[in-house]
Scaffold this active site. Sequence first.
Site, mmCIF file in Angstrom:
data_model
loop_
_atom_site.group_PDB
_atom_site.id
_atom_site.type_symbol
_atom_site.label_atom_id
_atom_site.label_comp_id
_atom_site.label_asym_id
_atom_site.label_seq_id
_atom_site.Cartn_x
_atom_site.Cartn_y
_atom_site.Cartn_z
ATOM 1 N N CYS A 21 -7.167 -14.677 -5.485
ATOM 2 C CA CYS A 21 -7.956 -15.591 -4.659
ATOM 3 C C CYS A 21 -7.141 -16.846 -4.392
ATOM 4 O O CYS A 21 -6.023 -17.011 -4.910
ATOM 5 C CB CYS A 21 -9.274 -15.965 -5.352
ATOM 6 S SG CYS A 21 -9.021 -16.823 -6.914
ATOM 7 N N CYS A 24 -5.764 -18.868 -7.349
ATOM 8 C CA CYS A 24 -4.487 -18.439 -7.929
ATOM 9 C C CYS A 24 -3.328 -19.168 -7.242
ATOM 10 O O CYS A 24 -2.386 -19.630 -7.892
ATOM 11 C CB CYS A 24 -4.304 -16.931 -7.776
ATOM 12 S SG CYS A 24 -5.583 -15.945 -8.559
ATOM 13 N N CYS A 93 6.614 16.487 14.064
ATOM 14 C CA CYS A 93 5.298 16.129 13.529
ATOM 15 C C CYS A 93 5.472 15.247 12.303
ATOM 16 O O CYS A 93 6.600 14.949 11.899
ATOM 17 C CB CYS A 93 4.494 17.375 13.156
ATOM 18 S SG CYS A 93 5.154 18.210 11.694
ATOM 19 N N CYS A 96 7.839 16.355 9.501
ATOM 20 C CA CYS A 96 9.271 16.088 9.672
ATOM 21 C C CYS A 96 9.627 14.723 9.089
ATOM 22 O O CYS A 96 10.690 14.544 8.486
ATOM 23 C CB CYS A 96 9.648 16.117 11.152
ATOM 24 S SG CYS A 96 9.367 17.697 11.958
ATOM 25 N N ASP A 474 -16.457 -20.164 14.767
ATOM 26 C CA ASP A 474 -16.330 -21.612 14.666
ATOM 27 C C ASP A 474 -16.783 -22.188 16.011
ATOM 28 O O ASP A 474 -16.655 -21.523 17.043
ATOM 29 C CB ASP A 474 -14.867 -21.969 14.396
ATOM 30 C CG ASP A 474 -14.604 -23.456 14.492
ATOM 31 O OD1 ASP A 474 -15.358 -24.228 13.873
ATOM 32 O OD2 ASP A 474 -13.656 -23.841 15.206
#
Length: 780
Positions: A21, A24, A93, A96, A474
């Site tokens: 958060c 920290c 694909c 690979c 906002d």
Amino acid sequence: MSNPKANPGQTFQYWVQGMDCSSCAETIQKSIARMEGTEEVQVNFSTAKMSVTISDPTIGDQIESQVKKLGYTIEPIASRQTGQTYVIDGMDCGACAITLEKHMLKFPEVREVNVNFSTGKMRIDHDLTNDQVKEEVSKAGFKALLSSSKHNSSEAVEENLKKPIPATLYSGIFLLMGFVGSYSHVSEWIITLLYAAAIIIGGYKPARSAYYAVRSASLDMNVLMTVAALGAALIGEWFEGTTVVFLFSLGNTLQNRAIEKTRKSIRGLMNLAPPEAWIKQGQQLVRTSVEDIQIGDVIVIKPGEKIPLDGEVTRGHSAVNQSPITGESVPVDKEPGHVVYAGTVNESGSLDVKVTKLVEDTTIARIIHLVEEAQEKKAPSQAFVDRFAKIYTPIMFAIALLMMLIPPLFGWGTWGDWFYRGLELLVVACPCALVISTPVAIVSAIGNAAKNGVLIKGGTFLEVAGSIKAIAFDKTGTLTEGKPKVSAVYTQHGVSEEDLLRIALTIEEHSQHPIASAIVEHAKQQELSALQGERYGALVGKGAHATIQGIEYFAGNPKLFQDMSVSMEHLEDQASQLQQEGNTLILVGTTSELLGMIAVSDSIRHTTVTTMQALKQSGIEQVVMLTGDNEGTACKIAKEAGLDRYFADLLPEDKVSAVEQLQQEGKLVAMVGDGINDAPALATANLGIAMGGAGTDTAMETADIVLMADNLDKLPHTMKLSRKALRIIKQNIWFSLLVKVVALSFIFPGWLTLWAAVMSDTGAALLVILNSMRLLRMKG
């Protein structure tokens, strides 16, 4: 891990992992700031970055150990920038891509490698030479070109598009000749030779890819198809084996052609900015490569030309079409002092522009980088499908082998019959359509958004946007213009509105205050001219005054006139009502009487109402406003904009609480702000959307989605695009699974042929790609 060599006053940037958060980030910032020898520390939780400016060059290693003591992992950003990007040709694909990754990771000199089939690129962090990388990629069955600039990457892909397809064509010709010959008097061994030639020509590339896949301990579609074709030939089913090879080759060709169209979404961005510019050298104009132009050089953009680099207009006036960057449909007027962006188009007059950013740092370059990164990030559904395919394919391979062995051992049929059914299962087992179901849709949607002036930073955010139920905005600068405008004018004592505005204009035209500028602009819109004034003066915190025709007039807030004991008389009720609605009042009068008042407020954007309506039509259940303004202002703006709810009198931390409240109500919430002041709320929301990303590093860095233009026009399109992408991904996954189930159920009764199994797999993959490509055509 060693820290880069440090010099006093130098700034270093680090990746910090393990922060849960913003608290920290604050803990780390305070801890490093207390260390002797640090001048400045900034830790950004949203981007997981730390910037440290040091005065003592000996503390570099101490910074790392200190952060580790706090319980976090730290790595200098410079150490992550040793990788290179290669354009890879020949991948059929996603399997690979996995094969190539495993092949490259076998070398101790390769620290990290990521191959993305959707974008056709490989990012590799290594100590090999360029030639060694190319050689090893070639051994794996592909071709690599170092992407050293936007131009050679684009040219490489264009070159791939122009390649002929003789292998598929010749394989088809030999198949047709053998098929026709089988119905005539042609010898059996000649027909067999024709089929064998078709298998060798059409199957060489898949067989080579299969070889390297097996060497890399990977069971991909090339392995499955090669085994199926060889198995069919061994039991004498030459027509079946040849049909498998031809259909597989044709399917790969069509798939690659189709997916190249999705890759064009980035190539179109790359080609926006011209490679050369007219640079001013004295009185001459010299055509110069943009790579050789430095910051501060002056370039000349002629009418109709694209602008090659970001810069500031120093001379000239013109209208510039910014739609390639911002998605705005109306050209923007530019004059000296205005900023212009690379890739935009100069519509009319000639412009002299002072370069402010090098070619690799322009807004369009940052957009390309962000979009490429976004297209390479796996969405949750894609990551799940990839994990599923890794487990599913080997299991199906084992089941096919058991099918070939167990039933005939117990006498439940012939060896040839069950061997054939086992080959069918191998072909059906290939999860190509399933694996490709998500990435092509993601690439298409992100490319479409980028062309419309919206940056979506990855498949994860695209999927989240498709599930959003509430959007919080906002107010200032987002729903509103962010600058005050005159909303009402009241007069008394027989003074006309025109006279009041002319007096106010005379007093305020010398002021730089935003409210004064609003009054001056309003008066000029009414085509009013100022009176002859003198003895101008400012009253700090209260207003301004000037003498007009020998009488001293004042324009200021109510406190100014209260201090002069001037009564508001008949205007008190209107003043009270206007203030409750959030208007700022400017009173105009003399020391003895009040002539009138001007109400100034922030007005909503002209696109806000239509945007809110379009969002609700796109499936958004609630549109909400978060503002620090008072209840009256919030209520007024909410009514004008057609919002469902509003939260007023909020501090930045209160906005976080408001977002959390919406989440607690069971909604996935998007927050729309400017990317700077609203950073905490943007980080808290399930999806952060920043406005006005053109030229704004912070907005591009902090938000999950960036609206490049400074308006909300493209937000409804983004929501519709995300929802449609989510629907298409689900359609692709269910369709892929359904085709597998139907094909598998047809194997046991003996209703499925080997060529039909190939057709079901290749056809499903092709339909999934075409379905995903509908996102490219979705209009903004």
